[in-house]
Scaffold this motif. Structure first.
Motif, short mmCIF file in Angstrom:
data_model
loop_
_atom_site.label_atom_id
_atom_site.label_comp_id
_atom_site.label_asym_id
_atom_site.label_seq_id
_atom_site.Cartn_x
_atom_site.Cartn_y
_atom_site.Cartn_z
N LEU A 1 0.83 -1.20 0.00
CA LEU A 1 0.00 0.00 0.00
C LEU A 1 0.87 1.26 0.00
CD1 LEU A 1 -2.72 -1.02 2.61
CD2 LEU A 1 -2.97 -0.93 0.13
N PRO A 2 0.29 2.42 -0.36
CA PRO A 2 1.05 3.68 -0.31
C PRO A 2 1.63 3.95 1.07
CG PRO A 2 -1.01 3.98 -1.50
CD PRO A 2 -1.07 2.61 -0.90
N ARG A 3 2.81 4.55 1.06
CA ARG A 3 3.53 4.85 2.31
C ARG A 3 3.81 6.33 2.41
NH1 ARG A 3 6.46 0.39 4.88
NH2 ARG A 3 5.54 -1.52 4.07
N SER A 4 4.00 6.78 3.64
CA SER A 4 4.34 8.17 3.91
C SER A 4 4.95 8.24 5.31
CB SER A 4 3.09 9.06 3.83
OG SER A 4 2.19 8.72 4.87
N VAL A 5 5.32 9.45 5.72
CA VAL A 5 5.64 9.65 7.13
C VAL A 5 4.34 9.62 7.92
CG1 VAL A 5 6.53 11.29 8.84
CG2 VAL A 5 7.72 10.98 6.66
N ILE A 6 4.30 8.84 8.99
CA ILE A 6 3.10 8.71 9.81
C ILE A 6 3.44 9.04 11.26
CG2 ILE A 6 2.17 6.95 8.24
CD1 ILE A 6 2.80 4.85 10.41
N HIS A 7 2.42 9.40 12.01
CA HIS A 7 2.59 9.67 13.44
C HIS A 7 2.76 8.38 14.22
CE1 HIS A 7 1.51 10.66 17.60
NE2 HIS A 7 1.79 11.93 17.32
N ARG B 1 8.34 6.12 8.50
CA ARG B 1 7.73 5.89 7.19
C ARG B 1 7.11 4.49 7.19
NH1 ARG B 1 8.48 9.67 3.37
NH2 ARG B 1 10.07 11.23 3.82
N ASP B 2 5.84 4.46 6.92
CA ASP B 2 5.12 3.17 6.89
C ASP B 2 3.85 3.37 6.08
OD1 ASP B 2 4.31 0.55 7.41
OD2 ASP B 2 4.95 0.62 9.49
N ILE B 3 3.01 2.37 6.08
CA ILE B 3 1.76 2.42 5.32
C ILE B 3 0.90 3.57 5.84
CG2 ILE B 3 -0.36 1.16 4.84
CD1 ILE B 3 1.29 -1.44 5.10
N THR B 4 0.52 4.46 4.94
CA THR B 4 -0.24 5.65 5.34
C THR B 4 -1.55 5.26 6.01
OG1 THR B 4 0.72 6.80 3.45
CG2 THR B 4 -1.13 7.85 4.54
N ALA B 5 -2.27 4.32 5.43
CA ALA B 5 -3.57 3.92 5.99
C ALA B 5 -3.42 3.25 7.35
CB ALA B 5 -4.30 3.00 5.02
N TYR B 6 -2.25 2.70 7.64
CA TYR B 6 -2.02 2.13 8.97
C TYR B 6 -2.12 3.22 10.04
CZ TYR B 6 0.57 0.12 12.93
OH TYR B 6 0.96 -0.30 14.18
N ASP B 7 -1.67 4.44 9.73
CA ASP B 7 -1.78 5.54 10.68
C ASP B 7 -3.24 5.84 11.00
OD1 ASP B 7 -0.32 7.23 12.31
OD2 ASP B 7 -0.09 8.81 10.82
N LEU B 8 -4.09 5.79 9.98
CA LEU B 8 -5.52 5.98 10.21
C LEU B 8 -6.08 4.84 11.05
CD1 LEU B 8 -8.15 7.51 9.70
CD2 LEU B 8 -8.35 6.29 7.51
N ALA B 9 -5.62 3.62 10.81
CA ALA B 9 -6.08 2.47 11.60
C ALA B 9 -5.66 2.60 13.05
CB ALA B 9 -5.54 1.17 10.99
#
Length: 321
Positions: free
Chosen positions: A191-197, A223-231
């Motif tokens: 999945l797409p990745r970005s800097v996440i909190h 940096r990890d899966i962007t949607a994981y941050d939302l999860a």
């Protein structure tokens, strides 16, 4: 946040004297959290009008070589307009210093209140702020891998031992073994990745009424899966203290964040189960290994075992398009 290390008054005064922030007036230890030592600092301010800051001493799970990533990220996001505290640099221009062999940083204090039971409107604002954070971090050049991703969850549980896990709850060893096997087979790596909190709990968000005034405590950012941050944020915001799911808060958090790709939406049930396991792992390890004399509040890993059970049964419906 927490306090593991004690600094004497003269040590704190000398440290604050290295910054152009005025003279130290008071320093109060902050007990919440489990990872670093933190103090609320009050000074006379550089202009004599008074000022407040957060002083952090980095303790567990922290490689000093990674500090520039965290601190540069704060400054980058603040400059872009995210409600993030700036790093206060010392008189020599350094963003952190060493005290007794441990790194310390002085961070801007932001106004606002962390809520125990967020409203739907507050959840919507947090979703929007998280989406903004991801957009503002898009051109950040720093890189840090997630040091608490799926392989590390197994390592943490292994460090607890079956007997240790069973001492927390007799059903925990079997739950952990089964869920780790599932996640290792099902994890959506592409999945797409970005800097996440990666740790956006309610106590890491400051609110003024229904507006987000601060996103804080970025020391798991990576940096990890962007949607994981939302999860992760969903697992932290959408449940009562007794484990009951708050459907209206969930809906507003997801709405505030905005649209995901179809692949991200389809992966959210698995990502949410992973988020629950991540916090089960760190909380179980800390439950069994926190020093008895630490000024810190241990957090019950079974809170996230209950959230995991919810995602196992209802995740598909919760995150359905």
């Amino acid at each position: 946040m927490a306090v593991y290390t004690t600094l004497a008054a003269h040590e704190l005064a000398a440290l604050i004297g290295e910054y152009d922030v005025g003279t130290l007036i008071s320093a109060k230890g902050i007990a919440e959290g489990v990872s670093n030592s933190n103090w609320l600092i009050e000074t006379t301010g550089s202009d004599g009008a008074g000022a407040r800051f957060i002083l952090t001493m980095y303790e567990q799970r922290m490689d000093v070589a990674e500090l520039p990533f965290f601190l540069d990220l704060l400054d980058h996001l603040a400059a872009k307009g995210s409600p993030v505290p700036r790093t206060i640099h010392d008189r020599a221009g350094a963003s952190f210093r060493l005290v007794g062999g441990k790194a310390v940083a002085l961070i801007e204090f932001l106004p606002g209140i962390s809520v125990d039971r967020p409203t739907s409107a507050q959840a919507h604002a947090v979703g929007a702020a998280l989406a903004g954070l991801h957009r503002h971090a898009a051109d950040f050049s720093g890189h840090r891998a997630n040091s608490l991703s799926l392989p590390q969850w197994r390592e943490l549980f292994d460090g607890c031992g079956a007997d240790g896990l069973a001492s927390i709850d007799p059903a925990l060893p079997a739950l952990v073994a089964g869920e780790l096997a599932f996640l290792e087979a099902a994890w959506p790596h592409h999945l797409p990745r970005s800097v996440i909190h990666a740790d956006l709990f309610p106590d890491n968000v400051l609110l003024l009424n229904n507006a987000v005034s601060g996103l804080i405590d970025f020391y798991f950012a990576c940096r990890d899966i962007t949607a994981y941050d939302l999860a992760v944020t969903h697992s932290a915001w959408c449940f009562e203290k007794d484990g009951a799911f708050r459907a209206e808060v969930s809906a507003e958090l997801l709405s505030g964040y905005g649209p995901l790709t179809p692949a991200e939406t389809a992966a959210l049930p698995v990502l949410a189960r992973g988020a629950a396991v991540r916090f089960m792992a760190t909380r179980a390890y800390d439950w069994l290994n926190t020093p008895a004399d630490a000024l810190v509040t241990r957090k019950d890993p079974m809170d996230f075992a209950r959230r995991l059970a919810f995602y196992q049964q209802h995740g598909e419906q919760v995150f359905a398009v």
